[in-house]
Scaffold this active site. Structure first.
Site, PDB file in Angstrom:
ATOM      1  N   GLY A  12     -18.804 -12.907  46.900  1.00 24.06           N
ATOM      2  CA  GLY A  12     -20.120 -13.513  47.309  1.00 24.06           C
ATOM      3  C   GLY A  12     -20.508 -14.370  46.121  1.00 24.06           C
ATOM      4  O   GLY A  12     -21.851 -14.615  45.925  1.00 24.06           O
ATOM      5  N   ASN A  14     -20.475 -17.416  45.588  1.00 24.30           N
ATOM      6  CA  ASN A  14     -20.958 -18.697  46.400  1.00 24.30           C
ATOM      7  C   ASN A  14     -22.153 -18.286  47.069  1.00 24.30           C
ATOM      8  O   ASN A  14     -23.077 -19.201  46.966  1.00 24.30           O
ATOM      9  CB  ASN A  14     -19.659 -19.289  47.523  1.00 24.30           C
ATOM     10  CG  ASN A  14     -18.746 -20.284  46.771  1.00 24.30           C
ATOM     11  OD1 ASN A  14     -19.211 -21.268  46.526  1.00 24.30           O
ATOM     12  ND2 ASN A  14     -17.487 -19.718  46.535  1.00 24.30           N
ATOM     13  N   ASN A 108     -18.258 -25.100  55.583  1.00 26.52           N
ATOM     14  CA  ASN A 108     -17.078 -24.272  55.100  1.00 26.52           C
ATOM     15  C   ASN A 108     -17.153 -24.916  53.868  1.00 26.52           C
ATOM     16  O   ASN A 108     -17.010 -26.010  53.506  1.00 26.52           O
ATOM     17  CB  ASN A 108     -15.940 -24.214  56.013  1.00 26.52           C
ATOM     18  CG  ASN A 108     -14.823 -23.213  55.238  1.00 26.52           C
ATOM     19  OD1 ASN A 108     -15.252 -22.151  54.753  1.00 26.52           O
ATOM     20  ND2 ASN A 108     -13.758 -23.796  55.113  1.00 26.52           N
ATOM     21  N   HIS A 110     -13.908 -24.817  50.799  1.00 30.70           N
ATOM     22  CA  HIS A 110     -12.563 -24.686  50.856  1.00 30.70           C
ATOM     23  C   HIS A 110     -12.070 -24.871  49.418  1.00 30.70           C
ATOM     24  O   HIS A 110     -12.592 -25.967  48.901  1.00 30.70           O
ATOM     25  CB  HIS A 110     -11.773 -25.402  51.773  1.00 30.70           C
ATOM     26  CG  HIS A 110     -10.354 -25.089  51.715  1.00 30.70           C
ATOM     27  ND1 HIS A 110      -9.850 -23.911  52.158  1.00 30.70           N
ATOM     28  CD2 HIS A 110      -9.278 -25.733  51.033  1.00 30.70           C
ATOM     29  CE1 HIS A 110      -8.435 -23.771  51.776  1.00 30.70           C
ATOM     30  NE2 HIS A 110      -8.081 -24.799  51.306  1.00 30.70           N
TER      31      HIS A 110
END
Ligand code: GAR
Length: 199
Positions: A12, A14, A108, A110
């Site tokens: 976590g 981010n 999202n 990536h």
């Protein structure tokens, strides 16, 4: 205010960058309404707790089959009534029923420059292992909208990061996070939040 739900599977960091971004005013017009994890042991849940954000766990292990899990996941998402869903290291394939319900409202992060090192099987450390194996000199991170493919949706933002001579997958992962991911994801959320306000 854009109501943002964050979905996580692991550490976590981010999520933490998003929490810190809202607290510092780097992310504006945004309310963090919830966190969902597929993994009860995710440290991200502790981060949500400390920040006072309500969290739910929906684990495939608790359901007889994938369809039942997917329905439970969608119900959990809907319970937070989000405007935007942020996949911040959420390592579960997003069910089609959820993509249909939240078209263009799921993003999202990536850890590569899409279209390199993305798609099925490329997640977490594997992405950086593949980048080093190929010998690229530049990698980075991408924030994109989620569609029915894997990492195929429209790109919102990208940031490049240099690969260094003696990098290991772990050192490269850390540099991509520090130099790209933790900046890009808060920036993308704030951009979307403010676009919505201006419409
Ligand atoms: C991040 O590097 C993110 O880009 C990656 O998982 C990590 C989660 O770290 N996501 C993917 O690989 C998605 N295909 P975090 O839990 O510390 O934020």
């Amino acid at each position: 205010m854009l109501k943002v739900l964050i979905m996580v599977s692991g550490g976590g960091t981010n999520l933490q960058a998003i929490i810190d971004g809202v607290a510092s005013g780097k992310i504006t017009n945004t309310e963090l309404v919830g966190v969902i994890s597929n993994n009860q042991g995710a440290y991200a849940l502790e981060r949500a707790k400390v920040a006072g954000i309500p969290a739910k766990v929906v684990s495939p292990k608790d359901y007889e089959n994938r369809d039942l899990f997917n329905e439970a996941l969608l119900a959990a998402v809907q319970s937070f009534e989000p405007d935007l869903i942020v996949l911040a290291g959420f390592l579960v394939v997003i069910p089609e029923i959820m993509i249909d319900a939240y078209e263009n409202r799921i993003i999202n992060i990536h850890p590569s420059l899409i279209p390199s090192f993305c798609g099925t099987g490329y997640y977490g450390l594997k992405v950086h292992e593949a980048a080093l194996a190929r010998g690229v000199k530049v990698t980075g991170a991408t924030v994109h909208y989620v569609d029915k493919g894997t990492d195929t949706g429209p790109i919102i933002m990208q940031k490049a990061v240099s690969v260094q001579e003696n990098d290991t997958p772990k050192t490269l992962q850390q540099r991509v996070m520090e130099e790209a991911e933790w900046q890009l994801l808060p920036a993308a959320i704030s951009m979307i939040a403010n676009q919505q306000t201006m419409d």
